[in-house]
Motif scaffolding. Structure first.
Motif, PDB file in Angstrom:
ATOM      1  N   CYS A 147      38.439  46.064 -57.705  1.00 52.95           N
ATOM      2  CA  CYS A 147      39.880  46.219 -57.934  1.00 52.95           C
ATOM      3  C   CYS A 147      40.208  47.715 -58.015  1.00 52.95           C
ATOM      4  O   CYS A 147      39.588  48.451 -58.776  1.00 52.95           O
ATOM      5  CB  CYS A 147      40.274  45.508 -59.225  1.00 52.95           C
ATOM      6  SG  CYS A 147      41.977  45.773 -59.709  1.00 52.95           S
ATOM      7  N   CYS A 150      42.085  49.360 -61.465  1.00 50.81           N
ATOM      8  CA  CYS A 150      41.258  49.557 -62.668  1.00 50.81           C
ATOM      9  C   CYS A 150      39.857  50.060 -62.303  1.00 50.81           C
ATOM     10  O   CYS A 150      38.980  50.150 -63.158  1.00 50.81           O
ATOM     11  CB  CYS A 150      41.158  48.258 -63.456  1.00 50.81           C
ATOM     12  SG  CYS A 150      40.244  46.958 -62.619  1.00 50.81           S
ATOM     13  N   CYS A 200      43.369  44.065 -66.836  1.00 51.27           N
ATOM     14  CA  CYS A 200      44.093  44.625 -65.684  1.00 51.27           C
ATOM     15  C   CYS A 200      44.931  43.521 -65.050  1.00 51.27           C
ATOM     16  O   CYS A 200      44.436  42.424 -64.809  1.00 51.27           O
ATOM     17  CB  CYS A 200      43.077  45.180 -64.694  1.00 51.27           C
ATOM     18  SG  CYS A 200      43.743  45.511 -63.061  1.00 51.27           S
ATOM     19  N   ALA A 202      46.204  43.404 -62.106  1.00 48.79           N
ATOM     20  CA  ALA A 202      45.925  43.163 -60.688  1.00 48.79           C
ATOM     21  C   ALA A 202      44.777  42.182 -60.497  1.00 48.79           C
ATOM     22  O   ALA A 202      44.761  41.401 -59.563  1.00 48.79           O
ATOM     23  CB  ALA A 202      45.617  44.490 -59.987  1.00 48.79           C
ATOM     24  N   CYS A 203      43.789  42.241 -61.374  1.00 45.88           N
ATOM     25  CA  CYS A 203      42.585  41.409 -61.181  1.00 45.88           C
ATOM     26  C   CYS A 203      42.355  40.469 -62.364  1.00 45.88           C
ATOM     27  O   CYS A 203      41.359  39.758 -62.401  1.00 45.88           O
ATOM     28  CB  CYS A 203      41.364  42.295 -60.982  1.00 45.88           C
ATOM     29  SG  CYS A 203      40.990  43.333 -62.404  1.00 45.88           S
TER      30      CYS A 203
HETATM   31 ZN   LIG Z   1      41.738  45.414 -62.001  1.00 46.78          ZN
END
Ligand SMILES: [Zn+2]
Ligand SMILES: [Zn+2]
Length: 374
Positions: A147, A150, A200, A202-203
């Motif tokens: 990712c 992060c 995080c 995003a992930c």
């Molecule tokens: Zn992430």
């Protein structure tokens, strides 16, 4: 315990739901209850942790099987085996669970968690010409990758990690098992001693995300079906910044209309006229490199004779030189003759001798002498 709610109910899916359904249900709920979207809302945070925990169990076929078999309560007890409250949203309770319900996991050896991402396989079909020349090409595959926001740490950028409450930062926990006290890696932090404060977004704290990746691939000349090309580090990203696995390209070479292949050698059948067979000459055929290959036909060649052209076969994979081309001669007898041709051939027939055609003209004689000996 944070929750006594059944994992299937938490994710709002049927008990028979497949992996895809579970994944999308989790994604939907995780988006809704993510702490970023509900700042300061403790209930939402608890809910987010609970669904993450449910998903952590149900996405893993082994854990899910154990959950189905032993039930919620037993699962939760096993999960909190450390006796110190366990049960963080992102804990992997596999280690402890495996120790207690070893048989459910078929083996029960509690090895470490995978450190490296998984190896991946990609099947690629190419033509014999491409195998001959080699080829530069590009493929697109969906792979889980580190990712970016992060950098694989799983922590929301700008936030840090804090000491793990479960193990007090030691990375290990002690658990009572019957009469024994066993020490093992902390299920909450996996022995790291610290946990992510804010996952995080995003992930979702995994440190990796699925992404379509375009890869340049160089296929060397001489590959054959079964050849594997390894792209080191192009497999799945490892969890939370661990090294990636490898990507293996499995080659499949399509059948060719003209040439058959055996290793570095090429085989082909070439029909020639009976006059060429008798008089000798040359035949030309298009090679895989586009160049014409000329084969000398010796006078008097027989049908089925294999003529070998050294160095006109396939290139040696990652080596020097080439194999051979083997030409299988097939003599074709004229299927129809003009009266003029018949006349010429009859005249020719008068002059044929046994020395010229020992097999054909000596055939009945040999059989007769065989009978005579009896
Ligand atoms: Zn992430
Ligand atoms: Zn810990």
């Amino acid at each position: 315990m944070e929750t006594e709610v059944d994992f299937y109910e938490l994710l709002e899916v049927e008990r028979s739901a497949d992996d895809k359904t579970i994944k999308s249900a989790y994604r939907k709920l995780a988006m809704r209850f993510h702490p970023d979207r509900n700042p300061g809302d403790a209930d939402a945070e608890a809910r987010f942790k609970a669904i993450s925990r449910a998903y952590d169990c149900l996405k893993d076929p082994q854990k899910r099987a154990a959950y189905d078999r032993f039930g919620h309560e037993a699962y939760e007890q096993a999960a909190s085996g450390g006796g110190q409250g366990g049960g963080q949203g992102f804990s992997d309770i596999g280690d402890i669970f495996e120790t207690i319900f070893g048989s459910a996991f078929g083996g029960g050896a509690s090895g470490g968690r995978p450190r490296r991402g998984a190896d991946l396989r990609y099947d690629m079909e190419i033509t014999l010409e491409e195998a001959f020349h080699g080829k530069d090409t590009e493929i697109s595959i969906e792979v889980s990758q580190t990712c970016e926001p992060c950098s694989g740490s799983g922590a929301e950028p700008g936030t840090g990690k804090r000491g793990c409450d479960t193990c007090g930062g030691f990375g290990k926990v002690r658990a009572q098992q019957g009469f024994f006290v066993v020490e093992r890696p902390c299920p909450t932090c996996h022995g790291r001693g610290e946990v992510i404060e804010t996952p995080c977004s995003a992930c979702r704290g995994e440190g990796r995300v699925d992404k379509v990746q375009n890869l340049d691939i160089t296929i060397p000349p001489g590959v054959e079906t079964g050849t594997r090309i390894r792209l080191s580090g192009k497999g799945e990203a490892g969890p939370q910044g661990a090294p990636a696995g490898d990507l293996y390209i499995f080659m499949h070479v399509r059948r060719h209309e003209v040439f058959e292949r055996d290793g570095t050698n090429l085989f082909t059948k070439v029909p020639i006229t009976f006059t060429k067979a008798a008089l000798g000459g040359t035949v030309s055929l298009p090679g895989l490199d586009g160049e014409w290959i000329t084969v000398n036909i010796p006078a008097g060649v027989q049908s089925g004779k294999q003529l070998r052209k050294r160095g006109d076969g396939m290139p040696v994979l990652q080596g020097r030189g080439r194999g051979d081309l083997v030409v299988d001669i097939q003599v074709e007898t004229p299927r129809k003759l003009s009266s003029k041709q018949k006349e010429l051939l009859r005249e020719f027939q008068q002059s044929e001798t046994k020395a010229q055609c020992p097999d054909a003209m000596g055939f009945f004689e040999r059989i007769k002498s065989g009978w005579g000996k009896r």
